[in-house]
Design an enzyme around this catalytic site. Sequence first.
Site, PDB file in Angstrom:
ATOM      1  N   GLU A   1     -20.945   7.932 -24.151  1.00  0.00           N
ATOM      2  CA  GLU A   1     -22.288   8.489 -23.904  1.00  0.00           C
ATOM      3  C   GLU A   1     -22.582   9.572 -24.938  1.00  0.00           C
ATOM      4  O   GLU A   1     -21.654  10.182 -25.453  1.00  0.00           O
ATOM      5  CB  GLU A   1     -22.323   9.210 -22.546  1.00  0.00           C
TER       6      GLU A   1
ATOM      7  N   CYS B   1     -49.359  31.591 -65.084  1.00  0.00           N
ATOM      8  CA  CYS B   1     -47.953  31.883 -64.794  1.00  0.00           C
ATOM      9  C   CYS B   1     -47.103  30.648 -65.129  1.00  0.00           C
ATOM     10  O   CYS B   1     -47.397  29.549 -64.651  1.00  0.00           O
ATOM     11  CB  CYS B   1     -47.807  32.249 -63.317  1.00  0.00           C
TER      12      CYS B   1
ATOM     13  N   ARG C   1     -24.745  25.901 -14.538  1.00  0.00           N
ATOM     14  CA  ARG C   1     -23.310  25.690 -14.373  1.00  0.00           C
ATOM     15  C   ARG C   1     -22.586  26.987 -14.031  1.00  0.00           C
ATOM     16  O   ARG C   1     -21.642  26.986 -13.252  1.00  0.00           O
ATOM     17  CB  ARG C   1     -22.766  25.106 -15.683  1.00  0.00           C
TER      18      ARG C   1
ATOM     19  N   TYR D   1     -25.761  12.324 -15.738  1.00  0.00           N
ATOM     20  CA  TYR D   1     -24.604  11.481 -16.042  1.00  0.00           C
ATOM     21  C   TYR D   1     -23.470  11.563 -15.031  1.00  0.00           C
ATOM     22  O   TYR D   1     -22.456  10.902 -15.201  1.00  0.00           O
ATOM     23  CB  TYR D   1     -24.051  11.822 -17.435  1.00  0.00           C
TER      24      TYR D   1
ATOM     25  N   LYS E   1     -16.358  15.306 -31.119  1.00  0.00           N
ATOM     26  CA  LYS E   1     -17.364  16.168 -31.746  1.00  0.00           C
ATOM     27  C   LYS E   1     -17.751  15.681 -33.135  1.00  0.00           C
ATOM     28  O   LYS E   1     -16.890  15.264 -33.912  1.00  0.00           O
ATOM     29  CB  LYS E   1     -16.810  17.595 -31.874  1.00  0.00           C
TER      30      LYS E   1
ATOM     31  N   ASP F   1     -54.685  11.809 -13.447  1.00  0.00           N
ATOM     32  CA  ASP F   1     -55.300  13.046 -12.961  1.00  0.00           C
ATOM     33  C   ASP F   1     -56.149  12.793 -11.724  1.00  0.00           C
ATOM     34  O   ASP F   1     -56.223  13.622 -10.829  1.00  0.00           O
ATOM     35  CB  ASP F   1     -56.177  13.672 -14.060  1.00  0.00           C
TER      36      ASP F   1
ATOM     37  N   ASP G   1     -53.943   8.890 -18.697  1.00  0.00           N
ATOM     38  CA  ASP G   1     -53.823  10.250 -18.180  1.00  0.00           C
ATOM     39  C   ASP G   1     -54.961  10.558 -17.212  1.00  0.00           C
ATOM     40  O   ASP G   1     -54.785  11.228 -16.203  1.00  0.00           O
ATOM     41  CB  ASP G   1     -53.866  11.261 -19.333  1.00  0.00           C
ATOM     42  N   ALA G   2     -56.154  10.040 -17.549  1.00  0.00           N
ATOM     43  CA  ALA G   2     -57.325  10.318 -16.707  1.00  0.00           C
ATOM     44  C   ALA G   2     -57.137   9.715 -15.317  1.00  0.00           C
ATOM     45  O   ALA G   2     -57.427  10.347 -14.303  1.00  0.00           O
ATOM     46  CB  ALA G   2     -58.576   9.761 -17.367  1.00  0.00           C
TER      47      ALA G   2
ATOM     48  N   CYS H   1     -48.746  34.540 -56.416  1.00  0.00           N
ATOM     49  CA  CYS H   1     -48.973  34.981 -57.777  1.00  0.00           C
ATOM     50  C   CYS H   1     -50.287  34.310 -58.160  1.00  0.00           C
ATOM     51  O   CYS H   1     -50.388  33.088 -58.142  1.00  0.00           O
ATOM     52  CB  CYS H   1     -47.853  34.489 -58.685  1.00  0.00           C
TER      53      CYS H   1
ATOM     54  N   CYS I   1     -44.660  39.058 -59.609  1.00  0.00           N
ATOM     55  CA  CYS I   1     -44.184  37.675 -59.678  1.00  0.00           C
ATOM     56  C   CYS I   1     -42.897  37.613 -60.512  1.00  0.00           C
ATOM     57  O   CYS I   1     -42.881  38.109 -61.642  1.00  0.00           O
ATOM     58  CB  CYS I   1     -45.258  36.785 -60.302  1.00  0.00           C
TER      59      CYS I   1
ATOM     60  N   SER J   1     -15.634  21.236 -17.647  1.00  0.00           N
ATOM     61  CA  SER J   1     -15.996  21.190 -19.058  1.00  0.00           C
ATOM     62  C   SER J   1     -15.277  20.006 -19.708  1.00  0.00           C
ATOM     63  O   SER J   1     -14.774  19.134 -18.992  1.00  0.00           O
ATOM     64  CB  SER J   1     -15.571  22.521 -19.674  1.00  0.00           C
ATOM     65  N   LEU J   2     -15.167  19.968 -21.014  1.00  0.00           N
ATOM     66  CA  LEU J   2     -14.494  18.854 -21.684  1.00  0.00           C
ATOM     67  C   LEU J   2     -13.618  19.368 -22.812  1.00  0.00           C
ATOM     68  O   LEU J   2     -13.989  20.323 -23.493  1.00  0.00           O
ATOM     69  CB  LEU J   2     -15.530  17.916 -22.326  1.00  0.00           C
TER      70      LEU J   2
ATOM     71  N   CYS K   1     -43.766  35.729 -64.024  1.00  0.00           N
ATOM     72  CA  CYS K   1     -44.654  36.225 -65.075  1.00  0.00           C
ATOM     73  C   CYS K   1     -44.849  37.743 -65.022  1.00  0.00           C
ATOM     74  O   CYS K   1     -45.486  38.316 -65.909  1.00  0.00           O
ATOM     75  CB  CYS K   1     -46.006  35.527 -65.009  1.00  0.00           C
TER      76      CYS K   1
ATOM     77  N   ASP L   1     -26.855  18.293 -26.432  1.00  0.00           N
ATOM     78  CA  ASP L   1     -26.703  19.726 -26.636  1.00  0.00           C
ATOM     79  C   ASP L   1     -27.810  20.456 -25.880  1.00  0.00           C
ATOM     80  O   ASP L   1     -28.876  20.726 -26.416  1.00  0.00           O
ATOM     81  CB  ASP L   1     -26.806  20.009 -28.144  1.00  0.00           C
TER      82      ASP L   1
ATOM     83  N   LYS M   1     -23.305  13.218 -26.214  1.00  0.00           N
ATOM     84  CA  LYS M   1     -23.046  14.562 -25.699  1.00  0.00           C
ATOM     85  C   LYS M   1     -24.273  15.391 -26.055  1.00  0.00           C
ATOM     86  O   LYS M   1     -24.448  15.802 -27.204  1.00  0.00           O
ATOM     87  CB  LYS M   1     -21.787  15.131 -26.335  1.00  0.00           C
TER      88      LYS M   1
HETATM   89  S1  IVH Z   1     -19.178  15.058 -18.897  1.00  0.00           S
HETATM   90  C1  IVH Z   1     -16.227  15.983 -15.889  1.00  0.00           C
HETATM   91  N1  IVH Z   1     -21.123  13.979 -20.261  1.00  0.00           N
HETATM   92  O1  IVH Z   1     -20.926  19.017 -22.686  1.00  0.00           O
HETATM   93  C2  IVH Z   1     -17.533  15.957 -16.565  1.00  0.00           C
HETATM   94  N2  IVH Z   1     -20.825  16.319 -20.446  1.00  0.00           N
HETATM   95  O2  IVH Z   1     -18.558  20.358 -23.866  1.00  0.00           O
HETATM   96  C3  IVH Z   1     -17.582  16.814 -17.758  1.00  0.00           C
HETATM   97  N3  IVH Z   1     -22.467  17.413 -21.888  1.00  0.00           N
HETATM   98  O3  IVH Z   1     -20.155  21.132 -20.007  1.00  0.00           O
HETATM   99  C4  IVH Z   1     -18.848  16.717 -18.484  1.00  0.00           C
HETATM  100  N4  IVH Z   1     -23.598  15.607 -22.420  1.00  0.00           N
HETATM  101  O4  IVH Z   1     -22.596  20.421 -20.273  1.00  0.00           O
HETATM  102  C5  IVH Z   1     -20.489  15.114 -19.971  1.00  0.00           C
HETATM  103  N5  IVH Z   1     -22.824  12.844 -21.379  1.00  0.00           N
HETATM  104  C6  IVH Z   1     -22.189  13.989 -21.081  1.00  0.00           C
HETATM  105  C7  IVH Z   1     -22.598  15.233 -21.608  1.00  0.00           C
HETATM  106  C8  IVH Z   1     -21.873  16.382 -21.267  1.00  0.00           C
HETATM  107  C9  IVH Z   1     -23.504  16.916 -22.571  1.00  0.00           C
HETATM  108  C10 IVH Z   1     -22.060  18.844 -21.892  1.00  0.00           C
HETATM  109  C11 IVH Z   1     -21.720  19.370 -20.528  1.00  0.00           C
HETATM  110  C12 IVH Z   1     -20.329  19.926 -20.668  1.00  0.00           C
HETATM  111  C13 IVH Z   1     -20.194  20.085 -22.133  1.00  0.00           C
HETATM  112  C14 IVH Z   1     -18.727  20.018 -22.527  1.00  0.00           C
END
Ligand code: IVH
Length: 703
Positions: free
Chosen positions: A112, A445, A135, A239, A328, A35, A31-32, A440, A422, A80-81, A425, A116, A114
């Site tokens: 891959e 006790c 998004r 991704y 999921k 820096d 790190d030093a 307590c 408590c 979305s998915l 007791c 959160d 997913k």
């Molecule tokens: S693919 C067409 N890949 O999950 C592409 N999404 O429930 C669609 N997410 O809105 C998304 N990891 O924000 C993709 N490896 C991953 C992901 C991913 C997290 C999120 C993403 C999406 C949500 C859908």
Amino acid sequence: MANKSRYEELKQKIHFHNHRYHVMDSPIISDAEFDKLLNELKRIEAEHPDWITADSPTRRAGAKPADRFDKVRHPAPILSLANAFGADDARAWLERVSKIDDRVEKAKFVVEPKIDGLSVVLHYRDGVFMQGATRGDGEVGEDITQNLRTIRAIPLRIPVASQKSKVGGRPVTFDLRPPKYLVIRGEAFMPVKEFEELNRKLEEAGEKTYQNPRNTAAGSLRQLDPELTASRPLTILVYQIVHSEGGKVPASQWEILEYLKALGFPVTDIAKRFDDFEKAIAYTESWEKKRDDLSYETDGMVIKIDDLTLAAELGFVGKDPRGAIAFKFPAREVTTTLNDIGVAVGRTGVLTPYAVLEAVEIGGVIVERATLHNFDYIAEKDIRVGDRVLVKRAGEVIPYVIGPVVDARKGKEKKYKPPTKCPACGQDVEHFEGEVAWYCVNAACPAQLVRNIEHFVSRGAMDIEGLGSELVKILIDSDLVKDVADIFKLTKEDLAIINEELTRRRRAKNPPKNPVKVTKRKEPEKRPEKLLIAISASKNKPLPKLIIGLGIRGVGEVMASDLSEKFTDLDSLANAKFDALMEIEGVGPSIAESVVDWFSRPFNKQVLRKLKTAGVWPKGEKKSARKEGALTGLTFVVTGTLPTLSRDGVKEFIESNGGKVTDSVSKNTGYLVLGENPGSKFEKAKSLGVKIIDENELRKIAK
Ligand code: IVH
């Protein structure tokens, strides 16, 4: 005077080392040293402000808070998915899409994690990071460029220097001049450990804590002050290529991941490609069990058709592309009703509230109790009896209440008042200045006594084998034991009586199915004898074990052994003054005070007298001059499980080489010896810049 080529070289170097640290997780300079490079760059920029470009590493922080976020129209929809809950659901998806296009039958799949977190879109022009957005509704997002710049895993310029030749050891076949305009998508998130550490700090500072890493990441990015974002340990994994102009990009998901990685972006290292869909499912399911091994939270895995042309041709249903599915994992956060709040009394007398819940299944387990941490937590989150509450159960962690679902209130929920007496007791409870907990303080006790004795006889303390919780409760119920010293007065007759009671209680709880044929437990009649031997043997335990057994707040294994080096029996420890205790390395005011306080209590004084009379009075060894060795003058802290050395073993190893071992990490710690499943000491060591080594390196230093 600095020259421009040095300036360019410095920028490249810093980008490179930044990438090693934040993306590859394997820095090659300290790190030093880092820096030093950054400071040189800053000096040059102070002399030549006109040289500064948007991709300078100094442009990550320092932007002023914004009044509002501008809107950004995405160059292509941010989709979305659709979800699949379980393998059959995923197979049904495959069947559906195979019917639309029979090429799917021969397709490959990429799996891959997913993540959160918060979905973000990053724009690069001529390889320079120009804009970043949320998004939003998928068409238009918010411009959070200044906030995203503070995330060090996001390259400000691509490709990152020196990443040109190899990816994971293999030569790269891509054209690494990125397209003139490249827009990619990823998930910004806060690693779980960092989230917990942040919440701990917020709690200490008396500030509001966050509910989960996802909300924290979103909250940190969707607020107007980049300085605040910069202070939050956020990172990202990318991704997807959303859009590109002026250059070629790969047409398969697998290659996209490799390509993005080659450009220097952080990409998951657990993605895999499969020819066989069933194998993709098996891989997905294997991560369900291992999800806690990941540094971030996942709510599933994404299974994607590798051929992106085919995937695009499959089209969408609403905002969900047909070419991929989110598999999921079972939710680990669920809502249920808080029926009541109970209070448990711990070994040190701490009162801990717990939630009595409407039974609910979380990740395959029925949960009826959950921790509420402490009374301040209930007040801070305004958790009311009758509330719908969000409960989380993850991995090894005890289920806990995250907070109330305020919108679900009907008006009948009751505010909670902590008990003034408590629950075990009936004595008044007390609160110490500067602490959250209520105590307590009645040393007699019964609730505390059970835990005290359980602790006293446990393996790490006096190690009296055979004296389990059930027997301890009987000993207390029958008034044979009123404190830990009474254990040594027990006679064979006493033990025979409690043994009978134990058998009676077990039968009552678990009546034999066939009353005629009573299955014998393993020689229960020998139990009293064996116990007596174990009790008697424990009298010879060394002083540190006895000190641990007393259960003084803040005194663990290492501290007990340090104390017994300086104070060679319990008389001298009992007379130790605050200042004398403070002289011991690793003892701060809070531990010193807790030791003085423990020995000042009349109940404890009496316990000590009784222990002495019973002959439980080990002598410590005043360590003569410390051994000299390769580790002389160095202080070590150990965290996690080491491959070969036990806790006692590593302490002995370090000390026999002249080093010192302490319990807590401070800026004076020389090295943190890191094992598997480390605790919070690891984070602290990182934040203080303490050198981190493994057992092997320790052995090398000791040579
Ligand atoms: S693919 C067409 N890949 O999950 C592409 N999404 O429930 C669609 N997410 O809105 C998304 N990891 O924000 C993709 N490896 C991953 C992901 C991913 C997290 C999120 C993403 C999406 C949500 C859908």
